[in-house]
Structures are given as structure tokens and as C-alpha cells.
Motif scaffolding. Structure first.
Motif, PDB file in Angstrom:
ATOM      1  N   SER A  89       5.299   2.431 -21.706  1.00  0.00           N
ATOM      2  CA  SER A  89       6.707   2.682 -22.027  1.00  0.00           C
ATOM      3  C   SER A  89       7.052   4.139 -21.742  1.00  0.00           C
ATOM      4  O   SER A  89       6.183   4.988 -21.614  1.00  0.00           O
ATOM      5  CB  SER A  89       6.971   2.373 -23.505  1.00  0.00           C
ATOM      6  N   SER A  90       8.314   4.399 -21.623  1.00  0.00           N
ATOM      7  CA  SER A  90       8.782   5.779 -21.478  1.00  0.00           C
ATOM      8  C   SER A  90       9.843   6.016 -22.530  1.00  0.00           C
ATOM      9  O   SER A  90      10.889   5.378 -22.493  1.00  0.00           O
ATOM     10  CB  SER A  90       9.351   6.003 -20.082  1.00  0.00           C
ATOM     11  N   PRO A  91       9.596   6.869 -23.499  1.00  0.00           N
ATOM     12  CA  PRO A  91       8.411   7.706 -23.674  1.00  0.00           C
ATOM     13  C   PRO A  91       7.220   6.908 -24.191  1.00  0.00           C
ATOM     14  O   PRO A  91       7.379   5.790 -24.673  1.00  0.00           O
ATOM     15  CB  PRO A  91       8.874   8.723 -24.722  1.00  0.00           C
ATOM     16  N   HIS A  92       6.029   7.508 -24.082  1.00  0.00           N
ATOM     17  CA  HIS A  92       4.841   6.873 -24.645  1.00  0.00           C
ATOM     18  C   HIS A  92       5.040   6.688 -26.140  1.00  0.00           C
ATOM     19  O   HIS A  92       5.798   7.425 -26.774  1.00  0.00           O
ATOM     20  CB  HIS A  92       3.606   7.749 -24.409  1.00  0.00           C
ATOM     21  N   ARG A  93       4.345   5.706 -26.709  1.00  0.00           N
ATOM     22  CA  ARG A  93       4.519   5.453 -28.141  1.00  0.00           C
ATOM     23  C   ARG A  93       3.256   4.851 -28.731  1.00  0.00           C
ATOM     24  O   ARG A  93       2.413   4.312 -28.027  1.00  0.00           O
ATOM     25  CB  ARG A  93       5.708   4.542 -28.379  1.00  0.00           C
ATOM     26  N   ILE A  94       3.168   4.973 -30.046  1.00  0.00           N
ATOM     27  CA  ILE A  94       2.101   4.348 -30.816  1.00  0.00           C
ATOM     28  C   ILE A  94       2.770   3.408 -31.802  1.00  0.00           C
ATOM     29  O   ILE A  94       3.737   3.791 -32.470  1.00  0.00           O
ATOM     30  CB  ILE A  94       1.245   5.391 -31.542  1.00  0.00           C
ATOM     31  N   GLN A  95       2.259   2.181 -31.860  1.00  0.00           N
ATOM     32  CA  GLN A  95       2.856   1.187 -32.742  1.00  0.00           C
ATOM     33  C   GLN A  95       1.855   0.747 -33.813  1.00  0.00           C
ATOM     34  O   GLN A  95       0.666   0.624 -33.549  1.00  0.00           O
ATOM     35  CB  GLN A  95       3.309  -0.032 -31.935  1.00  0.00           C
TER      36      GLN A  95
ATOM     37  N   GLN B 179      -0.477  15.707 -24.314  1.00  0.00           N
ATOM     38  CA  GLN B 179      -0.201  16.791 -23.379  1.00  0.00           C
ATOM     39  C   GLN B 179       1.283  17.080 -23.259  1.00  0.00           C
ATOM     40  O   GLN B 179       2.101  16.168 -23.239  1.00  0.00           O
ATOM     41  CB  GLN B 179      -0.743  16.422 -21.997  1.00  0.00           C
ATOM     42  N   SER B 180       1.602  18.374 -23.183  1.00  0.00           N
ATOM     43  CA  SER B 180       2.951  18.797 -22.828  1.00  0.00           C
ATOM     44  C   SER B 180       2.993  18.899 -21.314  1.00  0.00           C
ATOM     45  O   SER B 180       2.268  19.703 -20.718  1.00  0.00           O
ATOM     46  CB  SER B 180       3.289  20.156 -23.447  1.00  0.00           C
TER      47      SER B 180
ATOM     48  N   THR C 215       7.171   1.992 -35.072  1.00  0.00           N
ATOM     49  CA  THR C 215       6.973   2.570 -33.752  1.00  0.00           C
ATOM     50  C   THR C 215       7.169   4.078 -33.831  1.00  0.00           C
ATOM     51  O   THR C 215       8.159   4.549 -34.387  1.00  0.00           O
ATOM     52  CB  THR C 215       7.962   1.963 -32.730  1.00  0.00           C
ATOM     53  N   PHE C 216       6.224   4.832 -33.283  1.00  0.00           N
ATOM     54  CA  PHE C 216       6.290   6.286 -33.247  1.00  0.00           C
ATOM     55  C   PHE C 216       6.335   6.710 -31.787  1.00  0.00           C
ATOM     56  O   PHE C 216       5.344   6.586 -31.066  1.00  0.00           O
ATOM     57  CB  PHE C 216       5.070   6.894 -33.949  1.00  0.00           C
ATOM     58  N   GLU C 217       7.510   7.192 -31.342  1.00  0.00           N
ATOM     59  CA  GLU C 217       7.687   7.596 -29.949  1.00  0.00           C
ATOM     60  C   GLU C 217       7.415   9.083 -29.772  1.00  0.00           C
ATOM     61  O   GLU C 217       7.684   9.879 -30.655  1.00  0.00           O
ATOM     62  CB  GLU C 217       9.097   7.263 -29.473  1.00  0.00           C
ATOM     63  N   PHE C 218       6.906   9.415 -28.603  1.00  0.00           N
ATOM     64  CA  PHE C 218       6.637  10.803 -28.280  1.00  0.00           C
ATOM     65  C   PHE C 218       7.902  11.476 -27.768  1.00  0.00           C
ATOM     66  O   PHE C 218       8.715  10.834 -27.093  1.00  0.00           O
ATOM     67  CB  PHE C 218       5.531  10.902 -27.232  1.00  0.00           C
ATOM     68  N   PRO C 219       8.077  12.766 -28.050  1.00  0.00           N
ATOM     69  CA  PRO C 219       9.259  13.478 -27.564  1.00  0.00           C
ATOM     70  C   PRO C 219       9.246  13.615 -26.042  1.00  0.00           C
ATOM     71  O   PRO C 219       8.200  13.451 -25.399  1.00  0.00           O
ATOM     72  CB  PRO C 219       9.151  14.863 -28.220  1.00  0.00           C
ATOM     73  N   LEU C 220      10.391  13.951 -25.487  1.00  0.00           N
ATOM     74  CA  LEU C 220      10.548  14.162 -24.053  1.00  0.00           C
ATOM     75  C   LEU C 220       9.548  15.208 -23.566  1.00  0.00           C
ATOM     76  O   LEU C 220       9.407  16.265 -24.167  1.00  0.00           O
ATOM     77  CB  LEU C 220      11.981  14.627 -23.761  1.00  0.00           C
ATOM     78  N   GLY C 221       8.832  14.908 -22.490  1.00  0.00           N
ATOM     79  CA  GLY C 221       7.890  15.855 -21.911  1.00  0.00           C
ATOM     80  C   GLY C 221       6.517  15.848 -22.543  1.00  0.00           C
ATOM     81  O   GLY C 221       5.657  16.642 -22.175  1.00  0.00           O
TER      82      GLY C 221
ATOM     83  N   LEU D 185       5.272  19.263 -28.475  1.00  0.00           N
ATOM     84  CA  LEU D 185       3.863  18.874 -28.496  1.00  0.00           C
ATOM     85  C   LEU D 185       3.408  18.636 -29.931  1.00  0.00           C
ATOM     86  O   LEU D 185       2.727  17.648 -30.223  1.00  0.00           O
ATOM     87  CB  LEU D 185       3.005  19.953 -27.829  1.00  0.00           C
ATOM     88  N   ASN D 186       3.796  19.504 -30.838  1.00  0.00           N
ATOM     89  CA  ASN D 186       3.453  19.334 -32.256  1.00  0.00           C
ATOM     90  C   ASN D 186       4.054  18.052 -32.821  1.00  0.00           C
ATOM     91  O   ASN D 186       3.437  17.380 -33.652  1.00  0.00           O
ATOM     92  CB  ASN D 186       3.893  20.547 -33.066  1.00  0.00           C
ATOM     93  N   GLN D 187       5.254  17.682 -32.379  1.00  0.00           N
ATOM     94  CA  GLN D 187       5.862  16.426 -32.830  1.00  0.00           C
ATOM     95  C   GLN D 187       5.055  15.224 -32.338  1.00  0.00           C
ATOM     96  O   GLN D 187       4.925  14.227 -33.037  1.00  0.00           O
ATOM     97  CB  GLN D 187       7.306  16.329 -32.347  1.00  0.00           C
ATOM     98  N   GLY D 188       4.506  15.313 -31.130  1.00  0.00           N
ATOM     99  CA  GLY D 188       3.652  14.244 -30.618  1.00  0.00           C
ATOM    100  C   GLY D 188       2.384  14.092 -31.447  1.00  0.00           C
ATOM    101  O   GLY D 188       1.951  12.987 -31.762  1.00  0.00           O
ATOM    102  N   ILE D 189       1.798  15.229 -31.825  1.00  0.00           N
ATOM    103  CA  ILE D 189       0.599  15.212 -32.672  1.00  0.00           C
ATOM    104  C   ILE D 189       0.941  14.600 -34.030  1.00  0.00           C
ATOM    105  O   ILE D 189       0.190  13.784 -34.567  1.00  0.00           O
ATOM    106  CB  ILE D 189       0.040  16.643 -32.823  1.00  0.00           C
ATOM    107  N   GLU D 190       2.087  14.974 -34.572  1.00  0.00           N
ATOM    108  CA  GLU D 190       2.523  14.421 -35.856  1.00  0.00           C
ATOM    109  C   GLU D 190       2.777  12.922 -35.769  1.00  0.00           C
ATOM    110  O   GLU D 190       2.533  12.185 -36.727  1.00  0.00           O
ATOM    111  CB  GLU D 190       3.771  15.150 -36.348  1.00  0.00           C
ATOM    112  N   ALA D 191       3.260  12.439 -34.607  1.00  0.00           N
ATOM    113  CA  ALA D 191       3.484  10.998 -34.434  1.00  0.00           C
ATOM    114  C   ALA D 191       2.166  10.238 -34.517  1.00  0.00           C
ATOM    115  O   ALA D 191       2.082   9.181 -35.157  1.00  0.00           O
ATOM    116  CB  ALA D 191       4.182  10.721 -33.097  1.00  0.00           C
TER     117      ALA D 191
END
Length: 173
Positions: A78-84, A152-153, A99-105, A39-45
Motif C-alpha cells: 500500500s501507499s503509504p506503507h502500513r501495519i495492521q 527509512q526516511s 491500521t497504522f499508516e506511515f507518514p509521507l516519505g 521518521l519518528n512518527q513511523g517508529i511510533e506507528a
């Protein structure tokens, strides 16, 4: 009196039950830590994408004072979600620079912006010289209110909301 060496079955069973209980406690704690880290990696992305797009917009320019705008495209399809991050103020696949992809889950569970909400109209750019957030369309209307992205996780059922201020800065709560 006769002494039999070795362990009784009941003793072995008790030790086995204790070991299984300890293993269960340890692995569930590890799993929670792993998903919190994701979840923290997603926030960092999200933070990295915004920082990169806004920073590039503010630092681009030439002798005439004109420069290039960069923007953000949120992709929940996309899977995983991403921000470009894309160059110019209008999104097109060929203009994506990072491209910044979100981690699994980890997913974007909700977002709301002055220009629209997810899924839907989720492209915007940053204004030259100020870094303010502007509508993605050619109108370049500056945001007058903040927007939010909720990360969200899916495993832990916990989330974090990131606020994007009209100035282009972000904060988490």
C-alpha cells in the motif's frame, strides 16, 4: 558637495544575497526537522501496533481462560506503507481491527523475521498468557530469535532499526 539620498544598487544587491543565503539555511534546517519528525512518527506507528496487538492478546479472555489472539500484518504494497492489527492468529482483511499508516516519505525499507522477510511472509501473532511472538500459521510455533523492521526516511536517507524480541517486546537502536 552633492549628497544623493537612497541606496546604491550594489548595497541592495548585497543585502538581497545575504537574505537569500539566510532563507536557504533556515528552510533546509526546517526541512530536516520535518522529515526527522516523520521518521519518528513511523517508529511510533510500529510501537503502537505492537503494543496494541500484544496488549489485546494478553488482556483478552473469559471465565474459561480462553481468549482471542491478535496479530500483526505488515503491508508494503500500500501507499503509504502500513501495519495492521488483526484478530485471531491468521490474517484476513475482514479481521483488521486497527491500521497504522506511515507518514509521507517514510517507508519500511527492510524486515527480517524467523518466519520470513519483507516483502513476503510478514504476518505473526502473539501467544495467549505470555505475549510471545508466534508464527502466523496455525502451528503457533514460538519465535526463538528476534526479528527486525527497518524504517527509512526517503528524503533524509536515514533509517532506524526496530528489534522485535521473541517475548513480543520491541526496542529501537
Amino acid at each position: 558637495m552633492l549628497h544623493v539620498k537612497g541606496f546604491k544598487r550594489v548595497e541592495i544587491l548585497i543585502v538581497t544575497v545575504i537574505l537569500v543565503a539566510l532563507f536557504t539555511i533556515l528552510t533546509s534546517g526546517f526541512s530536516n526537522t520535518l522529515h526527522t519528525q516523520r521518521l519518528n512518527q513511523g517508529i511510533e506507528a510500529v510501537a503502537a501496533a505492537f503494543t496494541k496487538a500484544r496488549g489485546r492478546t494478553l488482556s483478552s479472555g473469559d471465565a474459561s481462560g480462553t481468549g482471542q489472539q491478535f496479530g500483526i500484518h505488515i503491508d508494503q504494497s500500500s501507499s503509504p506503507h502500513r501495519i495492521q492489527v488483526f484478530s485471531t492468529n491468521t490474517y484476513a482483511v475482514g479481521l483488521v481491527t486497527d491500521t497504522f499508516e506511515f507518514p509521507l516519505g517514510v517507508t519500511i525499507s527492510a524486515c527480517s523475521f524467523p518466519t520470513g522477510s519483507c516483502p513476503g511472509l510478514v504476518n505473526f501473532a502473539f501467544e495467549r498468557l505470555t505475549g510471545n511472538v508466534v508464527n502466523h500459521a496455525t502451528t503457533n510455533t514460538i519465535w526463538t530469535s528476534s526479528g527486525t523492521i527497518t524504517i527509512q526516511s526517503n528524503v533524509l536517507a536515514t533509517s532506524t532499526t526496530i528489534t522485535i524480541l521473541p517475548t513480543g517486546s520491541i526496542k529501537t537502536r
